[in-house]
Scaffold this active site. Structure first.
Site, short mmCIF file in Angstrom:
data_model
loop_
_atom_site.label_atom_id
_atom_site.label_comp_id
_atom_site.label_asym_id
_atom_site.label_seq_id
_atom_site.Cartn_x
_atom_site.Cartn_y
_atom_site.Cartn_z
N PHE A 126 -8.09 -9.81 14.30
CA PHE A 126 -8.32 -8.55 15.02
C PHE A 126 -9.78 -8.14 14.85
O PHE A 126 -10.18 -7.62 13.81
CB PHE A 126 -7.39 -7.46 14.50
CG PHE A 126 -6.07 -7.99 14.02
CD1 PHE A 126 -5.25 -8.72 14.88
CD2 PHE A 126 -5.65 -7.82 12.72
CE1 PHE A 126 -4.04 -9.23 14.44
CE2 PHE A 126 -4.45 -8.33 12.27
CZ PHE A 126 -3.65 -9.04 13.13
N ASP A 153 -8.94 -6.62 3.73
CA ASP A 153 -8.73 -6.05 2.39
C ASP A 153 -9.88 -6.40 1.46
O ASP A 153 -10.35 -5.57 0.67
CB ASP A 153 -7.42 -6.57 1.79
CG ASP A 153 -6.19 -5.95 2.43
OD1 ASP A 153 -6.34 -4.93 3.13
OD2 ASP A 153 -5.08 -6.51 2.24
N HIS A 180 0.84 -1.19 0.00
CA HIS A 180 0.00 0.00 0.00
C HIS A 180 0.88 1.25 0.00
O HIS A 180 1.83 1.35 0.79
CB HIS A 180 -0.93 0.01 1.21
CG HIS A 180 -2.06 1.00 1.06
ND1 HIS A 180 -1.87 2.36 1.19
CD2 HIS A 180 -3.36 0.83 0.74
CE1 HIS A 180 -3.02 2.99 0.98
NE2 HIS A 180 -3.94 2.07 0.70
N ASP A 226 -12.99 -6.39 14.52
CA ASP A 226 -13.41 -5.01 14.32
C ASP A 226 -14.84 -4.98 13.80
O ASP A 226 -15.70 -5.69 14.30
CB ASP A 226 -12.44 -4.31 13.36
CG ASP A 226 -12.46 -4.92 11.95
OD1 ASP A 226 -13.07 -6.00 11.76
OD2 ASP A 226 -11.87 -4.31 11.03
N ASP A 274 -6.65 -12.42 8.59
CA ASP A 274 -7.33 -11.17 8.91
C ASP A 274 -6.99 -10.10 7.88
O ASP A 274 -7.89 -9.39 7.39
CB ASP A 274 -6.91 -10.68 10.30
CG ASP A 274 -7.62 -9.40 10.69
OD1 ASP A 274 -7.18 -8.32 10.21
OD2 ASP A 274 -8.60 -9.44 11.44
#
Length: 352
Positions: free
Chosen positions: A248, A326, A49, A250, A321
């Site tokens: 993670f 993504d 990125h 979220d 993850d």
């Protein structure tokens, strides 16, 4: 510290509103593994990125660690009130950062804002700056997180407070760089996780679920994983036990796990999500969404390694993850809004 893995298993075994669909996970495992192989998905993808630092370009490993620390210290609550289709306000007015001719929203607005501040000579990734007289909520709002639209960055006061707390904690332990905490962990991701969670309270992501304390640790784990990915498992990223970290939990990953039929929701929860109502941090709905997501990724990982033994030691929950997040963001950008899926849950929290 209570194990995130064991906490997720307990939540999944006792959940009322969210269920891990074993067969859905098995089918998703094949699809995900095939896609990751086709895309040559690995830790190196992190540096692809354009906003993320490249080790060979920075030439200052400690500065990179502090950049990652700053980002993940502030890596929470980017969903926007402007996403609410009933608000009558255009989504284009959500918090946005302009950087080098491009406009960024969500998580990437944070990264763009930090990079822009550094380019403008503001030492925003230097922890001692966060306890200087110059550093105030107003400075943070106007000089770092200036918005290109009507909406300001969510939870600005909380972001200011966690930065001051982190700077104070580092100073207490005789350092001005998170790199020294990483060195202290001596190559153990789990030791570093304990250090971070016990010394900096904003990383201590725990809840009470059915009288049990459970650990989720989204930001603490992604902090360690970003260091691992950035340095490609070398230098500060040389963690011998990175495979012990979980995903993670979220907003976006639970959503895509549901769309992949790895998670199923009760009718009551679906109605709540579609209403866009705020769900408080620690609410059983919220804990189950996050905990069951962690466990679903553990199940997916199990099926990948079971069917493809060569993936052992290559595929871990961290990479899964990264891939799922993504993919969720790509679907959102292609289809707009929630990508035709059940909406993400809405919880204002410093933990994710």
């Amino acid at each position: 510290m209570i194990s995130v893995h064991d906490s997720a298993h307990f939540i999944a075994q006792n959940s009322d509103y969210v269920k891990v669909n074993d067969e859905g996970c098995r089918k998703a495992a094949e699809e995900i593994y095939a896609e990751m192989k086709a895309q040559n998905y690995s830790m190196a993808t992190w540096s692809d990125h354009p906003l993320n630092p490249k080790v060979e370009e920075w030439k200052d490993d400690r500065a990179i660690v502090d950049w990652i620390f700053t980002i993940d210290l502030l890596n929470f609550s980017f969903w926007s009130d402007f996403d609410d289709k009933d608000s009558g306000r255009p989504e284009s007015q959500r918090y946005t950062v302009e950087y080098e001719g491009k406009y960024y929203t969500g998580y990437w607005s944070l990264v763009a804002a930090v990079n822009k501040a550094l380019k403008n000579g503001i030492p925003i990734t230097t922890p001692s700056f966060w306890t200087s007289s110059q550093f105030t909520p107003e400075f943070l709002r106007n000089r770092v997180f200036h918005s290109a639209t009507l909406e300001t960055i969510p939870m600005l006061e909380q972001r200011y407070r966690v930065m001051v707390e982190a700077s104070t904690s580092l100073s207490k332990f005789g350092t001005d760089s998170f790199a020294d905490f990483v060195t202290e962990a001596k190559g153990s991701a789990m030791h570093l996780l304990s250090i971070v969670a016990t010394r900096i309270s904003s990383f201590n992501d725990v809840s009470i679920y059915k009288t049990h304390q459970v650990s989720i640790m989204k930001r603490a784990q992604i902090l360690i994983s970003d260091i691992w990915a950035c340095f490609q498992g070398k230098s500060y990223g040389a963690f011998r036990d990175i495979d012990k970290l979980t995903m993670f939990a979220d907003y976006r990953v639970p959503q895509i796990l549901n769309s992949l039929h790895c998670l199923t929701y009760s009718e009551e929860l679906v109605g709540e999500l579609k209403s866009h109502r705020l769900i408080e941090h620690g609410d059983p709905w919220e804990v189950e969404l996050r905990g069951c997501s962690i466990w679903a990724v553990e199940v997916i990982k199990h099926y990948i390694i079971q069917s493809h033994p060569e993936s052992a030691g290559v595929i871990n929950s961290v990479l899964l993850d990264f891939y799922l997040w993504d993919t969720a963001k790509r679907i959102q950008q292609q289809k707009g809004g929630d990508g035709g899926s059940i909406p993400c849950h809405r919880t204002r929290s410093i933990y994710y």
